[in-house]
Design an enzyme around this catalytic site. Structure first.
Site, PDB file in Angstrom:
ATOM      1  CE1 TYR A 123      -4.895   5.844  -1.420  1.00  0.00           C
ATOM      2  CE2 TYR A 123      -7.139   6.661  -1.369  1.00  0.00           C
ATOM      3  CZ  TYR A 123      -6.055   6.108  -0.729  1.00  0.00           C
ATOM      4  OH  TYR A 123      -6.131   5.823   0.609  1.00  0.00           O
ATOM      5  CE1 TYR A 142      -4.392   1.291   0.650  1.00  0.00           C
ATOM      6  CE2 TYR A 142      -3.102   3.048   1.603  1.00  0.00           C
ATOM      7  CZ  TYR A 142      -4.298   2.576   1.106  1.00  0.00           C
ATOM      8  OH  TYR A 142      -5.386   3.411   1.084  1.00  0.00           O
TER       9      TYR A 142
END
Ligand SMILES: [Zn+2]
Lengths: 157, 409
Positions: free
Chosen positions: B341, B291
């Site tokens: 994102y 991440y």
């Protein structure tokens, strides 16, 4: 010293768990939570229970408002309008001197420094300073460096 | 997971293009992503009987999507959660299917992350004109300390001090993920960058520069999970779920600044369980996803999940180690830093495509698994992509992991 914070653009809303904390800052007292059952201390006061023993009784401990910078950031691009004219400003996490516990636990708080970035370093001692705001109910604690330290660490990039 | 290892599979993936702005509702985007993921699996919408999603009050819900698409579900639950929720919902799916609540589940995330609710709390027009600091926010917004960059910066700064690492390590991650984005036609930013480009980019909040921060986008993503028995009949070779951990939680340094070490993040508590379930070691992992809301979140998770020792990540990533054709390729789609994102799910999607050997790159035969491995010609498929470890991050206190394997492993 960074430019003033525009407190007219910031509205703090004390609640059941925090009203006494804000009331204390008006009297220039810096409180942290203290468990009446086991003595553990914590911050911020939004937490209504002792994370060490689970007690739901909450008390307060008045600190001397002195500590050491544990970490910091330098906000260059502000997001909160009240701080747009203040940038660049330093927000620091401060480890309080008088909240060390027998098992090694410490209490850290956070706040906006009154010093500019070149004067800031991890490890430096600092103390709380109380700042009036546009809201007569709210006095804002800020922090300033108040000494030197041999092993201070500064982000130099 | 033990006996459940390899019993469940990811069989379908789909997404909408990364846009800013999308000019669409999250419902509209979610319907497209769900439909694409189901079609990718070779299933019909009527084959799906479970749906779940995660959100932070910024998205449509499963019942809405199911109504729109005419799906009659046996299970529909949406959870509150951010990064690391996608991997955790795969664990939910395994449990629900195992227990018989449903048979085949679709998991989605839909967000107008740039044109709608932004993670940093900015209004579309810029800074928050009048900020109301109530609840938790009394103790961060009141200090002009609100955005994920500003909050994670505290851990990052202390990490630099404690380890001697410099931001050139952050740059390695920005460079690697951008290089992968250059091989991904879907990515928002595709021009390769150098370590010096990173070092010269402007400060956002020290110690983070512009090129340490991800790309906010409007997008929806979806994946389909079912049991191995059903998976073998479907369109693509199945991708097997070997192990993982789901939203492992420790006290948050965002709220409990007093934690012993604020950069000792949640992954530290999970990875032994994940690798134990999967029955593999780090050496068996061909590639990772990690991440990357910020370069630092990738860096810190590498050591949290045992790929290197505590404090060693800066050294570990040096010399392009995370780039394709190097030791441990990371975020092969370009990740949040360069593709766009999605709150984590795009990494699962890319991992599935890599494990199928069907990265959707510039190779004309990619859909049939024919790749040139010529990076200059835009191929981003790994030659060997058998086992992948995906690491999800919520905040420092929250992490998930998903170890997957392809049919070859
Ligand atoms: Zn107690």
């Amino acid at each position: 010293m960074p430019a003033p914070i525009d407190y007219s653009k910031l509205r703090i809303v004390p609640d059941f768990d925090t009203a006494e904390w804000w009331a204390a800052t008006k009297e220039h007292k810096y409180l942290v939570r203290r468990c009446p059952d086991c003595g553990h201390k914590w911050f911020p006061p939004i937490f209504p229970a002792c994370a060490r023993c689970g007690s739901l009784k909450t008390g307060w401990f008045e600190t001397a408002g002195k500590g050491v910078i544990y970490s910091y950031v330098v906000v260059v691009q502000p997001i909160v309008g009240a701080f747009v004219g203040t940038a660049p400003y330093v927000v620091a996490i401060i480890e309080l001197d008088d909240c060390r516990e027998a098992d090694g636990a410490v209490t850290r708080v956070a706040g906006v420094m009154l010093n500019d970035e070149p004067e800031i370093a991890i490890g430096l001692p600092c103390e709380v300073v109380y700042e009036e705001t546009a809201d007569p109910r709210i006095v804002m604690p800020r922090w300033r460096v108040c000494g030197a330290a041999p092993n201070a660490w500064r982000f130099a990039e | 997971m033990g006996s459940l290892t390899d019993k469940y599979c990811i069989v379908g993936v789909g997404e909408t293009p990364h846009m800013r702005p999308s000019n669409r509702t999250t419902l509209s985007m979610a319907c497209e992503a769900v439909s694409k993921a189901v079609a990718d699996a070779g299933l019909r919408l009527s084959d799906i009987d479970g749906m779940t999603s995660y959100q932070i009050g910024d998205s449509t819900t499963s019942p809405h999507v199911a109504t729109a698409l005419g799906m009659r579900l046996n299970y529909a639950v949406d959870i509150l959660g951010g990064g690391s929720s996608g991997e955790a919902l795969v664990a939910h799916a395994i449990g629900l299917i195992e227990a018989g609540y449903c048979k085949t589940m679709v998991i989605f995330r839909a967000m107008n992350g740039r044109s709608g609710r932004r993670m940093g709390g900015q209004t579309p027009g810029g800074p928050i004109p009048v900020a109301v600091a109530e609840g938790d926010a009394q103790f961060n917004m009141g200090w002009g300390w609100t955005t994920p960059a500003q909050r994670f910066g505290m851990s990052a700064m202390r990490y630099l001090r404690d380890t001697g690492c410099t931001t050139r390590a952050f740059a390695e991650i920005a460079v690697a993920h951008r290089y992968h984005a250059s091989l991904n036609p879907k990515a928002i930013h595709r021009s390769p960058i150098t370590i010096e480009d990173h070092q010269r980019s402007r400060w956002i909040v020290k110690p983070f520069r512009l090129l340490d921060c991800c790309q906010e986008t409007d997008v929806s993503v979806a994946i389909v999970v079912t049991s191995r028995e059903r998976a073998f009949d479907l369109r693509h070779p199945p991708v097997f779920i070997m192990g993982g951990y789901a939203r492992t939680l420790t006290d948050s340094p965002q709220w409990n600044y007093s934690r012993e070490e604020i950069h000792y993040v949640a992954g530290n508590y999970g990875w032994k369980r994940a690798f134990g379930m999967a029955g593999i070691s780090h050496k068996d992992v061909d590639f990772i996803s990690c991440y990357d809301a910020f370069t630092f979140t990738t860096l810190i998770q590498l050591e949290a999940n045992g790929f290197c020792g505590k404090g060693e990540a800066g050294e570990f990533v040096k010399g392009g180690r995370l780039q394709i054709d190097h030791e441990l390729p990371s975020n092969l789609s370009g990740g949040h830093l360069s593709e766009g994102y999605t709150h984590g799910v795009q990494m699962v999607i890319e991992n599935v495509r890599q494990l199928r050997h069907r990265a959707d790159d510039a190779c004309p035969g990619w859909a049939e698994g024919r790749h040139t491995y010529d990076r200059k010609a835009g191929c981003r498929q790994l030659r060997k992509a058998d086992i992948c470890c995906g690491m999800g991050w919520g905040w420092e206190n929250m992490a998930s992991c998903l170890i997957l394997r392809g049919i070859a492993a």
